[in-house]
Design a protein around this motif. Structure first.
Motif, PDB file in Angstrom:
ATOM      1  N   ALA A  13       9.632   6.592  -0.399  1.00  0.00           N
ATOM      2  CA  ALA A  13      10.041   8.044  -0.894  1.00  0.00           C
ATOM      3  C   ALA A  13      11.338   8.810  -0.259  1.00  0.00           C
ATOM      4  N   ASP A  14      12.106   9.332  -0.855  1.00  0.00           N
ATOM      5  CA  ASP A  14      13.102  10.099   0.458  1.00  0.00           C
ATOM      6  C   ASP A  14      12.824  10.952   1.472  1.00  0.00           C
ATOM      7  N   PRO A  15      13.712  10.783   2.379  1.00  0.00           N
ATOM      8  CA  PRO A  15      13.221  11.778   3.474  1.00  0.00           C
ATOM      9  C   PRO A  15      13.350  13.161   3.205  1.00  0.00           C
ATOM     10  N   ASP A  16      13.951  13.493   2.500  1.00  0.00           N
ATOM     11  CA  ASP A  16      14.002  14.683   2.190  1.00  0.00           C
ATOM     12  C   ASP A  16      12.170  15.125   0.923  1.00  0.00           C
ATOM     13  N   ALA A  17      11.949  14.627   0.268  1.00  0.00           N
ATOM     14  CA  ALA A  17      11.214  14.977  -0.378  1.00  0.00           C
ATOM     15  C   ALA A  17      10.063  15.226   0.071  1.00  0.00           C
ATOM     16  N   ASP A  18       9.271  16.160  -0.511  1.00  0.00           N
ATOM     17  CA  ASP A  18       8.155  17.208  -0.605  1.00  0.00           C
ATOM     18  C   ASP A  18       6.823  15.081  -0.665  1.00  0.00           C
ATOM     19  N   GLY A  19       7.057  14.248  -1.669  1.00  0.00           N
ATOM     20  CA  GLY A  19       5.738  13.890  -1.525  1.00  0.00           C
ATOM     21  C   GLY A  19       6.363  12.103  -2.506  1.00  0.00           C
ATOM     22  N   GLY A  20       5.300  11.591  -3.032  1.00  0.00           N
ATOM     23  CA  GLY A  20       6.175   9.958  -2.704  1.00  0.00           C
ATOM     24  C   GLY A  20       6.416   8.979  -1.435  1.00  0.00           C
ATOM     25  N   ARG A  21       4.989   9.132  -1.046  1.00  0.00           N
ATOM     26  CA  ARG A  21       4.106   8.155   0.400  1.00  0.00           C
ATOM     27  C   ARG A  21       3.615   7.696   0.571  1.00  0.00           C
ATOM     28  N   GLY A  22       2.837   8.175  -0.087  1.00  0.00           N
ATOM     29  CA  GLY A  22       1.092   8.047  -1.252  1.00  0.00           C
ATOM     30  C   GLY A  22       1.009   6.783  -0.634  1.00  0.00           C
ATOM     31  N   LEU A  23       1.101   5.826  -1.771  1.00  0.00           N
ATOM     32  CA  LEU A  23       1.046   4.821  -2.299  1.00  0.00           C
ATOM     33  C   LEU A  23       1.947   3.328  -1.123  1.00  0.00           C
ATOM     34  N   ALA A  24       2.624   3.726  -0.392  1.00  0.00           N
ATOM     35  CA  ALA A  24       3.896   3.151   0.534  1.00  0.00           C
ATOM     36  C   ALA A  24       3.368   3.178   1.651  1.00  0.00           C
ATOM     37  N   LEU A  25       2.174   4.369   2.320  1.00  0.00           N
ATOM     38  CA  LEU A  25       1.497   4.274   3.083  1.00  0.00           C
ATOM     39  C   LEU A  25       0.442   2.797   2.975  1.00  0.00           C
ATOM     40  N   VAL A  26      -0.417   3.184   1.441  1.00  0.00           N
ATOM     41  CA  VAL A  26      -1.463   2.553   0.979  1.00  0.00           C
ATOM     42  C   VAL A  26      -1.457   0.655   0.944  1.00  0.00           C
ATOM     43  N   ALA A  27       0.481   0.535   0.766  1.00  0.00           N
ATOM     44  CA  ALA A  27       0.324  -1.263   1.321  1.00  0.00           C
ATOM     45  C   ALA A  27       1.003  -0.960   1.932  1.00  0.00           C
ATOM     46  N   ALA A  28       1.665  -0.008   3.697  1.00  0.00           N
ATOM     47  CA  ALA A  28       1.335  -0.326   4.323  1.00  0.00           C
ATOM     48  C   ALA A  28       0.537  -0.661   5.496  1.00  0.00           C
ATOM     49  N   VAL A  29      -0.357   0.290   5.307  1.00  0.00           N
ATOM     50  CA  VAL A  29      -1.637  -0.004   6.012  1.00  0.00           C
ATOM     51  C   VAL A  29      -2.984  -0.638   5.432  1.00  0.00           C
ATOM     52  N   ALA A  30      -2.800  -0.868   4.142  1.00  0.00           N
ATOM     53  CA  ALA A  30      -3.948  -2.144   3.146  1.00  0.00           C
ATOM     54  C   ALA A  30      -4.001  -3.634   3.827  1.00  0.00           C
ATOM     55  N   ASP A  31      -4.614  -5.014   3.840  1.00  0.00           N
ATOM     56  CA  ASP A  31      -4.243  -5.392   3.447  1.00  0.00           C
ATOM     57  C   ASP A  31      -3.611  -6.774   2.245  1.00  0.00           C
ATOM     58  N   ASP A  32      -3.890  -5.900   1.360  1.00  0.00           N
ATOM     59  CA  ASP A  32      -3.824  -6.176  -0.025  1.00  0.00           C
ATOM     60  C   ASP A  32      -4.436  -4.146  -1.439  1.00  0.00           C
ATOM     61  N   TRP A  33      -3.853  -4.219  -2.434  1.00  0.00           N
ATOM     62  CA  TRP A  33      -3.936  -3.802  -3.021  1.00  0.00           C
ATOM     63  C   TRP A  33      -3.594  -3.483  -4.254  1.00  0.00           C
ATOM     64  N   GLY A  34      -3.951  -2.624  -5.657  1.00  0.00           N
ATOM     65  CA  GLY A  34      -3.379  -3.442  -6.885  1.00  0.00           C
ATOM     66  C   GLY A  34      -4.551  -2.371  -7.684  1.00  0.00           C
ATOM     67  N   VAL A  35      -3.874  -2.721  -9.123  1.00  0.00           N
ATOM     68  CA  VAL A  35      -4.263  -1.548  -9.977  1.00  0.00           C
ATOM     69  C   VAL A  35      -4.846  -2.333 -11.288  1.00  0.00           C
ATOM     70  N   GLU A  36      -6.014  -1.993 -11.600  1.00  0.00           N
ATOM     71  CA  GLU A  36      -6.811  -2.921 -11.958  1.00  0.00           C
ATOM     72  C   GLU A  36      -7.462  -1.878 -13.913  1.00  0.00           C
ATOM     73  N   ASP A  37      -7.581  -2.456 -15.088  1.00  0.00           N
ATOM     74  CA  ASP A  37      -8.332  -1.872 -15.487  1.00  0.00           C
ATOM     75  C   ASP A  37      -9.539  -1.015 -15.891  1.00  0.00           C
ATOM     76  N   ARG A  38     -10.321  -0.407 -15.809  1.00  0.00           N
ATOM     77  CA  ARG A  38     -11.669   0.072 -15.648  1.00  0.00           C
ATOM     78  C   ARG A  38     -11.890   0.457 -17.147  1.00  0.00           C
ATOM     79  N   THR A  39     -13.990   0.388 -17.521  1.00  0.00           N
ATOM     80  CA  THR A  39     -14.126   0.433 -18.358  1.00  0.00           C
ATOM     81  C   THR A  39     -14.062   1.857 -18.924  1.00  0.00           C
TER      82      THR A  39
END
Length: 172
Positions: A109-135
């Motif tokens: 996210a923009d440096p001045d934004a209050d949020g928007g960094r969560g998934l970028a952090l996940v992408a940076a520290v995880a070996d892999d990540w994604g989204v799946e359907d659930r029951t």
């Protein structure tokens, strides 16, 4: 007759809990994950525990903030897979909201934004990540991380004398 082993033995452990879709629920999920990892031999404060805590914190916060459906909880599932010297932890957070993040478009996210960094952090520290359907309704956002854990003897020697390269005299 002799038998040959194809690969190292694999131990798999699983933990699943539901939490309220609130900031408190997200905090409780992170604390529960760290405690469960400790039960499985991954001590709090270790690099793997800290990485998993960050992944759970970000995914649970997103479920509470963006995936919240009134009256519905989110679910945290941890899978811990251990071979001789390798540990892999998969974090899955499921919510009932239909909106799905797109892993291919995650940016910081923009440096001045209050949020928007969560998934970028996940992408940076995880070996892999994604989204799946659930029951049922919603989706599961998952992240996976792993490490080559030190051998048991090395862990025990660190416990007795402190971290590698640090004299025990520093702890007196």
């Amino acid at each position: 007759m002799t038998t040959s082993q194809v690969g190292p033995p694999l131990a798999v452990q699983e933990s699943t809990h539901t939490f309220p879709s609130t900031r408190l629920g997200a905090s409780l999920a992170r604390r529960a994950a760290v405690a469960r990892l400790d039960d499985w031999g991954v001590p709090p404060g270790s690099p793997l525990s800290d990485t998993v805590a960050l992944l759970v914190a970000e995914l649970a916060a997103n479920a509470a903030r963006h995936g919240r459906v009134p009256g519905r909880n989110f679910e945290l599932r941890l899978l811990h897979q251990q071979a001789r010297t390798t540990v892999v932890v998969r974090v899955e957070v499921s919510d009932t909201h239909p909106r799905r993040p797109d892993p291919t478009t995650v940016t910081m996210a923009d440096p001045d934004a209050d949020g928007g960094r969560g998934l970028a952090l996940v992408a940076a520290v995880a070996d892999d990540w994604g989204v799946e359907d659930r029951t049922g309704p919603g989706k599961t956002v998952w992240a996976q991380t792993g490490s080559a854990e030190p051998q048991q003897e090395e862990r025990e020697s660190r416990t007795e004398s402190g971290p590698p390269g640090v004299s025990a005299a520093h702890y007196d």
